[in-house]
Structures are given as structure tokens and as C-alpha cells.
Design an enzyme around this catalytic site. Structure first.
Site, PDB file in Angstrom:
ATOM      1  N   CYS A  46     -10.984   3.641  -0.683  1.00 21.15           N
ATOM      2  CA  CYS A  46      -9.606   3.894  -0.253  1.00 21.15           C
ATOM      3  C   CYS A  46      -9.420   3.059   1.002  1.00 21.15           C
ATOM      4  O   CYS A  46     -10.327   2.987   1.843  1.00 21.15           O
ATOM      5  CB  CYS A  46      -9.393   5.376   0.048  1.00 21.15           C
TER       6      CYS A  46
ATOM      7  N   HIS B  27      -7.918   3.468   3.662  1.00 17.50           N
ATOM      8  CA  HIS B  27      -8.030   4.190   4.936  1.00 17.50           C
ATOM      9  C   HIS B  27      -9.495   4.338   5.384  1.00 17.50           C
ATOM     10  O   HIS B  27      -9.772   4.424   6.580  1.00 17.50           O
ATOM     11  CB  HIS B  27      -7.439   5.597   4.809  1.00 17.50           C
TER      12      HIS B  27
ATOM     13  N   ASP C  19       0.849  -1.177   0.000  1.00 12.27           N
ATOM     14  CA  ASP C  19       0.000   0.000   0.000  1.00 12.27           C
ATOM     15  C   ASP C  19       0.891   1.234   0.000  1.00 12.27           C
ATOM     16  O   ASP C  19       2.087   1.152   0.312  1.00 12.27           O
ATOM     17  CB  ASP C  19      -0.903   0.003   1.234  1.00 12.27           C
ATOM     18  N   SER C  20       0.299   2.381  -0.299  1.00 12.56           N
ATOM     19  CA  SER C  20       1.051   3.633  -0.271  1.00 12.56           C
ATOM     20  C   SER C  20       1.452   4.026   1.145  1.00 12.56           C
ATOM     21  O   SER C  20       2.316   4.882   1.330  1.00 12.56           O
ATOM     22  CB  SER C  20       0.205   4.749  -0.890  1.00 12.56           C
TER      23      SER C  20
ATOM     24  N   GLU D 241      -4.651   9.084   9.361  1.00 13.90           N
ATOM     25  CA  GLU D 241      -3.251   8.907   9.753  1.00 13.90           C
ATOM     26  C   GLU D 241      -2.899   9.704  11.008  1.00 13.90           C
ATOM     27  O   GLU D 241      -1.957   9.367  11.716  1.00 13.90           O
ATOM     28  CB  GLU D 241      -2.336   9.264   8.582  1.00 13.90           C
TER      29      GLU D 241
ATOM     30  N   CYS E  47      -4.160  -0.963  -2.355  1.00  8.82           N
ATOM     31  CA  CYS E  47      -4.217   0.490  -2.509  1.00  8.82           C
ATOM     32  C   CYS E  47      -5.118   0.756  -3.693  1.00  8.82           C
ATOM     33  O   CYS E  47      -4.872   0.230  -4.784  1.00  8.82           O
ATOM     34  CB  CYS E  47      -2.807   1.041  -2.754  1.00  8.82           C
TER      35      CYS E  47
END
Length: 267
Positions: free
Chosen positions: A183, A185, A9-10, A151, A72
Site C-alpha cells: 500500500c 502509505h 491515488d485514492s 494520514e 494505488c
């Protein structure tokens, strides 16, 4: 087949996919790479995302992985087809499984997609959904502030509620009944999004659907690990070990003891 599954993932969002794989494939070893030095991918060009993805795949191949999960949405949208054509092991992304579930669950034919700027601009969810059912109405919205909110750990914060309301008001106006969290996240904001959208909207988590699709794919190709054992999980990042471990401990069902930094630019 005892080799591990490679997952990248990024940044840290792909840990939501890792969590689902750990739950649904408890016999499988995992190698996770988070490109924390170069996050986010969502605002970068296709050329850059493809370059980063190729470097990461080259690193994961040194770990003798038997399959690769592009955990991702941006890299799934911009790099998956090229990567799959270049290597001789199965590659799966998070977009198709999520799109398929959204089509299966909508009753009104109005589906919402939220994701990064690159994912939304690529139109990849819209394309897959219309392939499955051309009569469906798709409403897409880029939500670039969701990733930094996650994050920073602001999952239930008042500021997050305000941003969710600002981004998703038009989803309510279009009366979507299935909303894809496009996404990795975004599932971590599930409670806040659910409160705003209400009980009549099904939230589709591509992380869950991807783990399910991965299990089917490995089974079809005879790659499932038949041995019951305590799985081994390895974690690698391109920067910020302490922050990664702290975040991983809030997401994963197990404690992350060790994470290594690698120079991904050298691959």
C-alpha cells in the site's frame, strides 16, 4: 516527449510514488491527482474502484498526459487491466514491480504481503509471485489501520508500534525474509515496521520499483523527456487542500505551492 506523466491515488499515499519518480526521472513533468474525498479505496468493491479510476483517467487525459501511473495498490489490483485495455497510452501499476522485486530478493522462499483489505482479498500479489516462482510461500495480511495512522501523522507513535506488532506477529512466525509494503502509505511506516521485523527481513517498497519500471517503459517507447529543465508538478485533489499540502510537505523533496480541488464526479 514533453507531455507530463499522470499519477493518481485514492488519497495522499501515492505521494511516495511521486517522490520516487521525481528522484529517478528528474526531467519529467507530473500531474498528481489524489481522490481525498473518496478515500479509502481499500474497503470498496471492484465495481466502485473501477468507476472512480475511469473518472480520474478521464480527468488526467485532459492534461495531455503521455502515461498513467496507478499509484494505488487497490486500484492497481482491481482496475489496471480494464483501464489499460481502454486507453491508448501506457499504464503502469505498483503491484507487478513490487512482486518482481520480492521474488528476486527472497532467499528462504517465504514472502509476506501487507496491504488493504481489497488488495489482499484480490490475491493479485500472490498470483504474480506464483507466476514468477510457483515454489514460493506467500503469507498475506490486511492491515487496515495503517492508512489512518499515516494520514493522522502518527508515524513513530506508540500506538503505531502496538498496531504493527499486532498485525505483523504472524509474519515473524512464518519466517518471511521479504515483506512487500503493498500500500503506498506503508513506506511511511518503514522505520517502525523495520524495527519490529528486524534486520533479517528485506522491506520491498513498490513505489521505488514502480519508478524504476516506469523509466524503463518510457525509454522503450521513446517517451522520455530528453530536455533538461526544471520540471513542472501539478497537484489536484477532490477535497481537503490544506491537509493534502501539509502531508505533501512531509513526504516530497519540494514544497507544494498550489493544489486545486476538482469535481471528479463530473468526469
Amino acid at each position: 516527449m514533453n507531455s507530463p506523466i499522470g499519477l493518481f491515488d485514492s488519497g495522499v499515499g501515492g505521494l511516495t510514488v511521486a517522490r520516487e519518480i521525481m528522484r529517478q526521472l528528474p526531467n519529467e513533468d507530473l500531474v498528481y491527482f489524489g481522490d481525498t474525498a473518496r478515500v479509502p479505496y481499500g474497503s470498496k468493491s471492484k465495481q466502485t474502484v473501477l468507476k472512480y479510476s475511469r473518472q480520474i483517467v478521464r480527468f488526467l487525459r485532459t492534461k495531455d498526459v503521455k502515461a498513467i501511473v496507478i499509484a494505488c495498490n487497490t486500484a492497481s489490483a482491481l482496475a489496471l487491466d480494464e483501464i489499460a485495455a481502454e486507453i491508448d497510452i501506457p499504464v503502469i501499476g505498483v503491484v507487478k514491480p513490487g512482486a518482481k522485486m520480492a521474488v528476486e530478493t527472497t532467499k528462504t522462499g517465504n514472502i509476506g504481503i501487507i496491504g488493504t483489505e481489497s488488495t489482499i482479498k484480490s490475491g493479485i500479489y500472490n498470483d504474480y509471485i506464483r507466476e514468477l516462482n510457483p515454489d514460493i510461500t506467500v503469507v498475506s495480511k490486511a492491515c487496515p489501520l495503517f492508512v489512518p495512522l499515516v494520514e493522522e501523522g502518527l508515524l513513530e507513535d506508540r500506538v503505531t508500534e502496538d498496531i504493527v506488532a499486532r498485525y505483523l506477529q504472524e509474519m515473524k512466525e512464518y519466517k518471511v525474509d521479504s515483506l512487500v509494503l503493498g500500500c503506498t502509505h506503508y513506506p511511511l511506516l518503514r522505520n517502525t515496521i523495520k524495527r519490529f521485523m528486524g534486520d533479517g527481513v528485506r522491506l520491498v517498497n513498490p513505489a521505488f520499483e514502480t519508478a524504476k519500471s516506469l523509466k524503463e517503459l518510457l525509454g522503450e517507447q521513446g517517451l522520455l523527456n530528453p530536455n533538461r529543465h526544471k520540471p513542472e508538478y501539478e497537484y489536484f485533489v477532490s477535497d481537503g487542500v490544506d491537509k493534502f499540502i501539509s502531508f505533501a510537505d512531509s513526504v516530497l523533496p519540494i514544497h507544494v505551492n498550489d493544489t486545486k480541488v476538482i469535481d471528479i464526479e463530473s468526469y
